[in-house]
Motif scaffolding. Structure first.
Motif, mmCIF file in Angstrom:
data_model
loop_
_atom_site.group_PDB
_atom_site.id
_atom_site.type_symbol
_atom_site.label_atom_id
_atom_site.label_comp_id
_atom_site.label_asym_id
_atom_site.label_seq_id
_atom_site.Cartn_x
_atom_site.Cartn_y
_atom_site.Cartn_z
ATOM 1 N N GLY A 174 -13.834 -13.195 -24.653
ATOM 2 C CA GLY A 174 -13.039 -12.172 -25.296
ATOM 3 C C GLY A 174 -13.739 -11.597 -26.524
ATOM 4 O O GLY A 174 -14.897 -11.906 -26.824
ATOM 5 N N THR A 175 -13.005 -10.780 -27.243
ATOM 6 C CA THR A 175 -13.561 -10.078 -28.400
ATOM 7 C C THR A 175 -14.082 -11.038 -29.457
ATOM 8 O O THR A 175 -15.188 -10.865 -29.987
ATOM 9 N N SER A 176 -13.297 -12.061 -29.767
ATOM 10 C CA SER A 176 -13.700 -12.984 -30.831
ATOM 11 C C SER A 176 -14.973 -13.736 -30.472
ATOM 12 O O SER A 176 -15.853 -13.935 -31.314
ATOM 13 N N VAL A 177 -15.093 -14.179 -29.216
ATOM 14 C CA VAL A 177 -16.276 -14.921 -28.785
ATOM 15 C C VAL A 177 -17.531 -14.041 -28.867
ATOM 16 O O VAL A 177 -18.579 -14.454 -29.379
ATOM 17 N N VAL A 178 -17.434 -12.821 -28.364
ATOM 18 C CA VAL A 178 -18.580 -11.909 -28.381
ATOM 19 C C VAL A 178 -18.926 -11.510 -29.812
ATOM 20 O O VAL A 178 -20.104 -11.511 -30.208
ATOM 21 N N HIS A 179 -17.902 -11.186 -30.603
ATOM 22 C CA HIS A 179 -18.124 -10.774 -31.990
ATOM 23 C C HIS A 179 -18.773 -11.913 -32.782
ATOM 24 O O HIS A 179 -19.734 -11.703 -33.540
ATOM 25 N N ASN A 180 -18.273 -13.118 -32.594
ATOM 26 C CA ASN A 180 -18.819 -14.287 -33.276
ATOM 27 C C ASN A 180 -20.300 -14.467 -32.926
ATOM 28 O O ASN A 180 -21.141 -14.689 -33.802
ATOM 29 N N LYS A 267 -18.798 -2.094 -26.191
ATOM 30 C CA LYS A 267 -17.506 -1.976 -25.528
ATOM 31 C C LYS A 267 -17.365 -3.135 -24.551
ATOM 32 O O LYS A 267 -18.264 -3.389 -23.740
ATOM 33 N N LEU A 268 -16.252 -3.836 -24.631
ATOM 34 C CA LEU A 268 -15.990 -4.974 -23.760
ATOM 35 C C LEU A 268 -14.687 -4.723 -23.006
ATOM 36 O O LEU A 268 -13.671 -4.367 -23.612
ATOM 37 N N LYS A 269 -14.730 -4.892 -21.677
ATOM 38 C CA LYS A 269 -13.520 -4.760 -20.869
ATOM 39 C C LYS A 269 -13.368 -6.017 -20.025
ATOM 40 O O LYS A 269 -14.263 -6.381 -19.268
ATOM 41 N N VAL A 270 -12.237 -6.697 -20.189
ATOM 42 C CA VAL A 270 -11.994 -7.955 -19.471
ATOM 43 C C VAL A 270 -10.544 -7.998 -19.010
ATOM 44 O O VAL A 270 -9.700 -7.226 -19.470
ATOM 45 N N ASP A 271 -10.261 -8.928 -18.099
ATOM 46 C CA ASP A 271 -8.879 -9.198 -17.728
ATOM 47 C C ASP A 271 -8.357 -10.248 -18.699
ATOM 48 O O ASP A 271 -8.798 -11.395 -18.674
#
Length: 314
Positions: A174-180, A267-271
């Motif tokens: 998710g966003t937090s994992v990628v951002h981190n 840009k990240l798109k996930v379910d």
């Protein structure tokens, strides 16, 4: 033969739908696609048995769990797998601290209570935690409401020798994992962070609820990031047409050698429910293993799977 983990769930929404269906798909096909850890302390992905479910939706109460997960406003898609009835009727859940004893009694036989209701209801989350402690059941808080970060609640579980895992899932990708990961990469490569932001848009009922009840979600997201004083998390956006998809936009502004400019946009798109289920399947097995081995409190093994483990800000 390993005894299956007996799991009760609070909240029969998209995340529960993704978890129930994903386990069924694994049993059907043996597929390990998207599975981080096939075995956790001897427990496989299919070694899960749902024994109780709680919800407040009148349409879901009384329905079999495998029927209730497809009722609106749920919008996680049907997976291509055989999904027999669970034999578990959804029970009326709590809206406050009244009814704790009723829920504790309904948890007889369960080992793990997975709290997967919407964030922004701390009193309800604490009531379920109390029901779990009373029933002698491990508790997992997947929401941003501070439960494991509450010293009084944690000390109660430790004294009872019961595992308490939380708070707030760090979604599988998710966003937090990628951002981190990106912010840590900057540090490792010697760059200086100037500013960063993230924007999250989603179409699930969880997103709608968080837009209306942001509570501690923003702080929980910041807890998951290094250099959080230079990061801005925009308010969540609810777009129904996205369905169970989440779209995130990340920006990083930094300086390299000679104070030259480095700029990154992602840009990240996930379910979103799938990302939650991919973490919940590990947390359930970690909690069950800790319970069976008599280890109370927060298992260190769970920390990397959460945005706001004990000791982080509320």
């Amino acid at each position: 033969m390993i005894e299956k983990v007996k799991v009760a769930v609070v909240g029969v929404g998209n995340n529960t739908s993704a978890l129930v269906q994903g386990i069924a798909l694994h049993r059907d096909s043996g597929s390990l696609v998207g599975v981080r850890r096939p075995i956790v302390d001897g427990l496989a992905v299919g070694d899960i048995e749902f024994v109780a479910a709680f919800a407040t939706s009148r349409e879901k109460i009384g329905r079999d769990l495998t029927e209730a997960i497809f009722l609106p406003p749920n919008n996680f898609p049907r997976l291509d797998c055989d999904l027999p009835e669970a034999g578990v009727a959804v029970t009326e859940g709590l809206v406050d601290s009244a009814g704790v004893d009723r829920v504790a009694a309904a948890l007889a036989g369960a080992e793990v209570l997975l709290y997967s209701a919407p964030s922004g209801r701390p009193e309800t989350a604490r009531a379920y935690a109390e029901a779990a402690r009373t029933a002698g059941v491990a508790f997992i808080n997947t929401t941003a409401d501070p439960i494991s970060r509450d010293p009084d609640v944690m000390s109660g579980f430790e004294a009872a020798g019961l595992p308490l895992l939380g708070d707030d899932l760090a979604s599988q990708f998710g966003t937090s994992v990628v951002h981190n990961a990106l912010l840590r990469l900057l540090r490792e490569r010697g760059l200086t962070l100037v500013s960063s932001y993230q924007v999250n848009l989603g179409g699930t009922e969880d997103f709608r609820n968080l837009v209306e009840n942001p509570s501690t979600k923003k702080q929980s997201k910041l807890n998951a990031l290094p250099d959080a004083d230079r990061v801005e998390v925009a308010p969540l956006g609810y777009l129904p047409h996205l369905g169970s998809q989440k779209v995130a936009h990340l920006n990083i502004e930094a300086q390299g050698w000679g104070e030259t400019v480095v700029s990154l946009d992602v840009k990240l798109k996930v379910d979103d429910p799938s990302g939650a289920a991919g973490v919940n399947i590990d947390l359930i097995r970690i909690a069950a293993s800790a319970l069976r081995n008599g280890h109370g409190g927060h298992p260190a093994e769970a920390t990397s799977l959460l945005k706001s483990p004990p000791g982080t800000a509320i």
